[in-house]
Write a protein that holds these residues in place. Structure first.
Motif, PDB file in Angstrom:
ATOM      1  N   PRO A   1       0.795  -1.224   0.000  1.00 11.96           N
ATOM      2  CA  PRO A   1       0.000   0.000   0.000  1.00 11.96           C
ATOM      3  C   PRO A   1       0.835   1.285   0.000  1.00 11.96           C
ATOM      4  N   SER A   2       2.142   1.169  -0.103  1.00 12.90           N
ATOM      5  CA  SER A   2       3.001   2.347   0.036  1.00 12.90           C
ATOM      6  C   SER A   2       2.776   3.394  -1.057  1.00 12.90           C
ATOM      7  N   PHE A   3       2.213   3.000  -2.194  1.00 17.42           N
ATOM      8  CA  PHE A   3       1.982   3.969  -3.264  1.00 17.42           C
ATOM      9  C   PHE A   3       0.984   5.051  -2.846  1.00 17.42           C
ATOM     10  N   VAL A   4       0.193   4.775  -1.823  1.00 17.34           N
ATOM     11  CA  VAL A   4      -0.810   5.735  -1.358  1.00 17.34           C
ATOM     12  C   VAL A   4      -0.173   6.828  -0.501  1.00 17.34           C
ATOM     13  N   ILE A   5       0.962   6.523   0.110  1.00 16.84           N
ATOM     14  CA  ILE A   5       1.623   7.478   1.005  1.00 16.84           C
ATOM     15  C   ILE A   5       2.386   8.489   0.159  1.00 16.84           C
ATOM     16  N   THR A   6       1.854   9.697   0.119  1.00 19.51           N
ATOM     17  CA  THR A   6       2.467  10.727  -0.715  1.00 19.51           C
ATOM     18  C   THR A   6       3.368  11.665   0.076  1.00 19.51           C
ATOM     19  N   HIS A   7       3.198  11.712   1.393  1.00 22.43           N
ATOM     20  CA  HIS A   7       3.938  12.674   2.201  1.00 22.43           C
ATOM     21  C   HIS A   7       4.415  12.048   3.516  1.00 22.43           C
ATOM     22  N   PRO A   8       5.517  11.308   3.504  1.00 20.20           N
ATOM     23  CA  PRO A   8       6.083  10.821   4.765  1.00 20.20           C
ATOM     24  C   PRO A   8       6.882  11.946   5.424  1.00 20.20           C
TER      25      PRO A   8
ATOM     26  N   GLU B   1       7.350  16.756  13.640  1.00 23.62           N
ATOM     27  CA  GLU B   1       7.496  18.212  13.659  1.00 23.62           C
ATOM     28  C   GLU B   1       6.834  18.878  12.457  1.00 23.62           C
ATOM     29  N   ALA B   2       6.632  18.134  11.395  1.00 23.59           N
ATOM     30  CA  ALA B   2       5.986  18.678  10.193  1.00 23.59           C
ATOM     31  C   ALA B   2       4.466  18.548  10.249  1.00 23.59           C
ATOM     32  N   GLY B   3       3.943  17.995  11.328  1.00 23.58           N
ATOM     33  CA  GLY B   3       2.515  17.726  11.450  1.00 23.58           C
ATOM     34  C   GLY B   3       1.590  18.891  11.147  1.00 23.58           C
ATOM     35  N   PRO B   4       1.777  20.033  11.798  1.00 22.48           N
ATOM     36  CA  PRO B   4       0.850  21.144  11.542  1.00 22.48           C
ATOM     37  C   PRO B   4       0.819  21.587  10.077  1.00 22.48           C
ATOM     38  N   GLU B   5       1.971  21.670   9.463  1.00 20.27           N
ATOM     39  CA  GLU B   5       2.019  22.095   8.061  1.00 20.27           C
ATOM     40  C   GLU B   5       1.426  21.024   7.142  1.00 20.27           C
TER      41      GLU B   5
ATOM     42  N   PHE C   1      -2.811  18.503   3.669  1.00 21.27           N
ATOM     43  CA  PHE C   1      -3.816  17.461   3.455  1.00 21.27           C
ATOM     44  C   PHE C   1      -5.218  18.057   3.409  1.00 21.27           C
ATOM     45  N   ARG C   2      -5.520  18.900   4.379  1.00 17.60           N
ATOM     46  CA  ARG C   2      -6.852  19.512   4.465  1.00 17.60           C
ATOM     47  C   ARG C   2      -7.206  20.277   3.198  1.00 17.60           C
ATOM     48  N   ASP C   3      -6.232  21.017   2.692  1.00 17.55           N
ATOM     49  CA  ASP C   3      -6.476  21.860   1.523  1.00 17.55           C
ATOM     50  C   ASP C   3      -6.228  21.135   0.199  1.00 17.55           C
TER      51      ASP C   3
ATOM     52  N   CYS D   1      -1.447  15.765  -2.207  1.00 21.58           N
ATOM     53  CA  CYS D   1      -1.434  15.029  -0.941  1.00 21.58           C
ATOM     54  C   CYS D   1      -2.626  14.075  -0.853  1.00 21.58           C
ATOM     55  N   ILE D   2      -2.318  12.789  -0.692  1.00 21.21           N
ATOM     56  CA  ILE D   2      -3.345  11.761  -0.531  1.00 21.21           C
ATOM     57  C   ILE D   2      -3.301  11.192   0.881  1.00 21.21           C
ATOM     58  N   LYS D   3      -2.107  10.833   1.329  1.00 24.28           N
ATOM     59  CA  LYS D   3      -1.954  10.200   2.637  1.00 24.28           C
ATOM     60  C   LYS D   3      -0.653  10.667   3.265  1.00 24.28           C
ATOM     61  N   VAL D   4      -0.754  11.129   4.505  1.00 18.81           N
ATOM     62  CA  VAL D   4       0.413  11.561   5.270  1.00 18.81           C
ATOM     63  C   VAL D   4       0.731  10.484   6.299  1.00 18.81           C
TER      64      VAL D   4
END
Length: 52
Positions: A16-23, A27-31, A36-38, A43-46
């Motif tokens: 399923p790793s192809f779904v993860i677009t933003h590892p 510390e990068a959580g808020p950004e 993801f929200r916008d 961005c598909i999956k963080v």
């Protein structure tokens, strides 16, 4: 008996790793939440890891 999706991932039958677009690290959580929200930057999956 059919294997569940989780079992197939655990067995290596499905990757399923192809779904993860933003590892990223935590510390990068808020950004990344905003990204993801916008639905920016494709961005598909963080997935956040405690140590980056």
């Amino acid at each position: 008996m059919n294997a569940t999706s989780l079992q197939k991932v655990q067995n290596g039958d499905i990757d399923p790793s192809f779904v993860i677009t933003h590892p990223a690290g935590l510390e990068a959580g808020p950004e990344l939440y905003k990204t993801f929200r916008d639905k920016e930057d494709g961005c598909i999956k963080v997935v956040m890891r405690p140590h980056g």
